[in-house]
Design a protein around this motif. Structure first.
Motif, PDB file in Angstrom:
ATOM      1  N   LYS A  44      -4.544   8.028 -11.706  1.00  0.00           N
ATOM      2  CA  LYS A  44      -5.800   7.344 -11.392  1.00  0.00           C
ATOM      3  C   LYS A  44      -6.312   6.464 -12.534  1.00  0.00           C
ATOM      4  O   LYS A  44      -7.015   5.498 -12.291  1.00  0.00           O
ATOM      5  N   LEU A  45      -5.941   6.772 -13.749  1.00  0.00           N
ATOM      6  CA  LEU A  45      -6.399   5.962 -14.876  1.00  0.00           C
ATOM      7  C   LEU A  45      -5.825   4.551 -14.849  1.00  0.00           C
ATOM      8  O   LEU A  45      -6.400   3.632 -15.428  1.00  0.00           O
ATOM      9  N   LYS A  46      -4.707   4.365 -14.170  1.00  0.00           N
ATOM     10  CA  LYS A  46      -4.085   3.042 -14.080  1.00  0.00           C
ATOM     11  C   LYS A  46      -4.385   2.346 -12.749  1.00  0.00           C
ATOM     12  O   LYS A  46      -3.768   1.341 -12.432  1.00  0.00           O
ATOM     13  N   ALA A  47      -5.327   2.869 -12.001  1.00  0.00           N
ATOM     14  CA  ALA A  47      -5.627   2.336 -10.672  1.00  0.00           C
ATOM     15  C   ALA A  47      -5.908   0.833 -10.693  1.00  0.00           C
ATOM     16  O   ALA A  47      -5.374   0.080  -9.870  1.00  0.00           O
ATOM     17  N   PHE A  48      -6.735   0.391 -11.624  1.00  0.00           N
ATOM     18  CA  PHE A  48      -7.112  -1.024 -11.650  1.00  0.00           C
ATOM     19  C   PHE A  48      -5.978  -1.903 -12.184  1.00  0.00           C
ATOM     20  O   PHE A  48      -5.875  -3.066 -11.811  1.00  0.00           O
ATOM     21  N   TRP A  49      -5.142  -1.357 -13.048  1.00  0.00           N
ATOM     22  CA  TRP A  49      -3.959  -2.093 -13.496  1.00  0.00           C
ATOM     23  C   TRP A  49      -3.020  -2.307 -12.310  1.00  0.00           C
ATOM     24  O   TRP A  49      -2.498  -3.397 -12.105  1.00  0.00           O
ATOM     25  N   TYR A  50      -2.823  -1.265 -11.506  1.00  0.00           N
ATOM     26  CA  TYR A  50      -1.966  -1.376 -10.323  1.00  0.00           C
ATOM     27  C   TYR A  50      -2.536  -2.395  -9.331  1.00  0.00           C
ATOM     28  O   TYR A  50      -1.792  -3.180  -8.743  1.00  0.00           O
ATOM     29  N   ALA A  51      -3.855  -2.391  -9.157  1.00  0.00           N
ATOM     30  CA  ALA A  51      -4.497  -3.361  -8.255  1.00  0.00           C
ATOM     31  C   ALA A  51      -4.297  -4.773  -8.785  1.00  0.00           C
ATOM     32  O   ALA A  51      -4.044  -5.705  -8.003  1.00  0.00           O
ATOM     33  N   PHE A  52      -4.386  -4.949 -10.091  1.00  0.00           N
ATOM     34  CA  PHE A  52      -4.167  -6.259 -10.702  1.00  0.00           C
ATOM     35  C   PHE A  52      -2.732  -6.740 -10.460  1.00  0.00           C
ATOM     36  O   PHE A  52      -2.503  -7.881 -10.051  1.00  0.00           O
ATOM     37  N   ASP A  77       0.821  -1.215   0.000  1.00  0.00           N
ATOM     38  CA  ASP A  77       0.000   0.000   0.000  1.00  0.00           C
ATOM     39  C   ASP A  77       0.859   1.272   0.000  1.00  0.00           C
ATOM     40  O   ASP A  77       0.442   2.291  -0.537  1.00  0.00           O
ATOM     41  N   ILE A  78       2.049   1.191   0.595  1.00  0.00           N
ATOM     42  CA  ILE A  78       2.912   2.382   0.636  1.00  0.00           C
ATOM     43  C   ILE A  78       3.349   2.813  -0.754  1.00  0.00           C
ATOM     44  O   ILE A  78       3.688   3.971  -0.961  1.00  0.00           O
ATOM     45  N   ILE A  79       3.326   1.894  -1.708  1.00  0.00           N
ATOM     46  CA  ILE A  79       3.652   2.202  -3.099  1.00  0.00           C
ATOM     47  C   ILE A  79       2.374   2.337  -3.922  1.00  0.00           C
ATOM     48  O   ILE A  79       2.256   3.228  -4.752  1.00  0.00           O
ATOM     49  N   LEU A  80       1.416   1.461  -3.665  1.00  0.00           N
ATOM     50  CA  LEU A  80       0.160   1.470  -4.419  1.00  0.00           C
ATOM     51  C   LEU A  80      -0.568   2.812  -4.283  1.00  0.00           C
ATOM     52  O   LEU A  80      -1.006   3.383  -5.284  1.00  0.00           O
ATOM     53  N   ILE A  81      -0.690   3.317  -3.083  1.00  0.00           N
ATOM     54  CA  ILE A  81      -1.458   4.547  -2.849  1.00  0.00           C
ATOM     55  C   ILE A  81      -0.885   5.729  -3.631  1.00  0.00           C
ATOM     56  O   ILE A  81      -1.617   6.382  -4.379  1.00  0.00           O
ATOM     57  N   PRO A  82       0.414   6.037  -3.508  1.00  0.00           N
ATOM     58  CA  PRO A  82       0.920   7.172  -4.289  1.00  0.00           C
ATOM     59  C   PRO A  82       0.881   6.932  -5.801  1.00  0.00           C
ATOM     60  O   PRO A  82       0.689   7.878  -6.564  1.00  0.00           O
ATOM     61  N   MET A  83       1.008   5.670  -6.229  1.00  0.00           N
ATOM     62  CA  MET A  83       0.937   5.398  -7.663  1.00  0.00           C
ATOM     63  C   MET A  83      -0.463   5.683  -8.198  1.00  0.00           C
ATOM     64  O   MET A  83      -0.612   6.257  -9.273  1.00  0.00           O
ATOM     65  N   VAL A  84      -1.478   5.290  -7.453  1.00  0.00           N
ATOM     66  CA  VAL A  84      -2.851   5.553  -7.896  1.00  0.00           C
ATOM     67  C   VAL A  84      -3.151   7.047  -7.829  1.00  0.00           C
ATOM     68  O   VAL A  84      -3.777   7.598  -8.745  1.00  0.00           O
ATOM     69  N   ILE A  85      -2.686   7.711  -6.779  1.00  0.00           N
ATOM     70  CA  ILE A  85      -2.897   9.157  -6.680  1.00  0.00           C
ATOM     71  C   ILE A  85      -2.233   9.874  -7.860  1.00  0.00           C
ATOM     72  O   ILE A  85      -2.801  10.805  -8.427  1.00  0.00           O
ATOM     73  N   ALA A  86      -1.054   9.403  -8.246  1.00  0.00           N
ATOM     74  CA  ALA A  86      -0.323  10.030  -9.347  1.00  0.00           C
ATOM     75  C   ALA A  86      -0.945   9.720 -10.711  1.00  0.00           C
ATOM     76  O   ALA A  86      -0.837  10.518 -11.642  1.00  0.00           O
ATOM     77  N   THR A  92     -10.120   1.559  -6.044  1.00  0.00           N
ATOM     78  CA  THR A  92     -11.413   2.207  -6.306  1.00  0.00           C
ATOM     79  C   THR A  92     -11.595   3.442  -5.434  1.00  0.00           C
ATOM     80  O   THR A  92     -11.991   4.505  -5.927  1.00  0.00           O
ATOM     81  N   LEU A  93     -11.316   3.303  -4.147  1.00  0.00           N
ATOM     82  CA  LEU A  93     -11.457   4.457  -3.250  1.00  0.00           C
ATOM     83  C   LEU A  93     -10.546   5.603  -3.663  1.00  0.00           C
ATOM     84  O   LEU A  93     -10.951   6.770  -3.656  1.00  0.00           O
ATOM     85  N   LEU A  94      -9.327   5.272  -4.042  1.00  0.00           N
ATOM     86  CA  LEU A  94      -8.393   6.312  -4.464  1.00  0.00           C
ATOM     87  C   LEU A  94      -8.777   6.904  -5.815  1.00  0.00           C
ATOM     88  O   LEU A  94      -8.573   8.093  -6.060  1.00  0.00           O
ATOM     89  N   ARG A  95      -9.324   6.081  -6.669  1.00  0.00           N
ATOM     90  CA  ARG A  95      -9.751   6.597  -7.977  1.00  0.00           C
ATOM     91  C   ARG A  95     -10.921   7.561  -7.815  1.00  0.00           C
ATOM     92  O   ARG A  95     -10.991   8.584  -8.481  1.00  0.00           O
ATOM     93  N   VAL A  96     -11.834   7.244  -6.909  1.00  0.00           N
ATOM     94  CA  VAL A  96     -13.005   8.094  -6.689  1.00  0.00           C
ATOM     95  C   VAL A  96     -12.678   9.300  -5.806  1.00  0.00           C
ATOM     96  O   VAL A  96     -13.052  10.432  -6.107  1.00  0.00           O
ATOM     97  N   PHE A  97     -11.975   9.046  -4.708  1.00  0.00           N
ATOM     98  CA  PHE A  97     -11.718  10.105  -3.724  1.00  0.00           C
ATOM     99  C   PHE A  97     -10.259  10.541  -3.699  1.00  0.00           C
ATOM    100  O   PHE A  97      -9.825  11.175  -2.736  1.00  0.00           O
ATOM    101  N   GLY A  98      -9.501  10.219  -4.726  1.00  0.00           N
ATOM    102  CA  GLY A  98      -8.067  10.482  -4.740  1.00  0.00           C
ATOM    103  C   GLY A  98      -7.690  11.933  -4.504  1.00  0.00           C
ATOM    104  O   GLY A  98      -6.750  12.228  -3.760  1.00  0.00           O
ATOM    105  N   GLU A  99      -8.416  12.839  -5.125  1.00  0.00           N
ATOM    106  CA  GLU A  99      -8.089  14.269  -4.954  1.00  0.00           C
ATOM    107  C   GLU A  99      -8.314  14.725  -3.516  1.00  0.00           C
ATOM    108  O   GLU A  99      -7.504  15.455  -2.957  1.00  0.00           O
TER     109      GLU A  99
END
Length: 171
Positions: free
Chosen positions: A51-59, A40-49, A156-163
């Motif tokens: 968001k279009l790749k959020a689900f790829w990162y989760a995969f 999560d320490i890497i996933l969270i900033p990657m999704v924030i940076a 999903t949470l970061l993609r929706v509420f990331g900002e």
């Protein structure tokens, strides 16, 4: 506080690096068998940076985590008396591990599912699955479901509420 801000800014800058996905995969893989820090320490900033790749990162997190979980399973199954016991001792879980055996024999699948989804150290469950010889295919299937639920929920949470989350972290 300044050092935390610098670490956060550095992590965000690295999150867009072309090789960041490999680092995310590596952390997800080793966290499931022996590494103490969750992906999560890497996933969270990657999704924030990005968001279009959020689900790829989760995969990537899910697949890498399950593959690392198979390594943890093998540690428990084949190397418990050497490497597995060192990991259990490192986390000071010897007493809980013995008590856990009885519960594991009754509820193994549910324990893997719960640990895959929650912040509980997944490596303990992967090693225990090998030690107690949970059916490997069942372990893999349940690990995919549990880890997938966790990482896709975060994405999903970061993609929706990331900002909103980014603004909160930035403050």
């Amino acid at each position: 506080m300044k050092i935390l801000r610098q670490l956060y800014d550095w992590t965000l800058s690295k999150a867009n690096h072309p090789k960041a996905i490999w680092f995310l995969s590596l952390i997800s893989f080793i966290e499931s068998s022996f590494f103490p820090i969750p992906p999560d320490i890497i996933l969270i900033p990657m999704v924030i940076a990005n968001k279009l790749k959020a689900f790829w990162y989760a995969f990537v997190c899910t697949i890498s985590s399950v593959l690392g979980g198979i390594v943890g399973y093998c540690i428990g199954s084949f190397f418990y008396t050497t490497a597995g016991i060192i990991i259990i001792n490192y986390y000071a879980l010897q007493d809980q591990f013995v008590t856990f055996e009885n519960l594991y024999n009754q509820y193994g699948i549910w324990i893997v599912l719960g640990a895959g989804f929650t912040p509980f150290p997944f490596k303990i469950i992967t090693i225990a699955s090998g030690v107690f010889h949970l059916n490997l295919l069942l372990f893999i299937l349940v690990a995919i479901i549990g880890r997938g639920m966790r990482f896709y929920l975060v994405a999903t949470l970061l993609r929706v509420f990331g900002e909103v989350i980014k603004e909160y972290i930035d403050r």
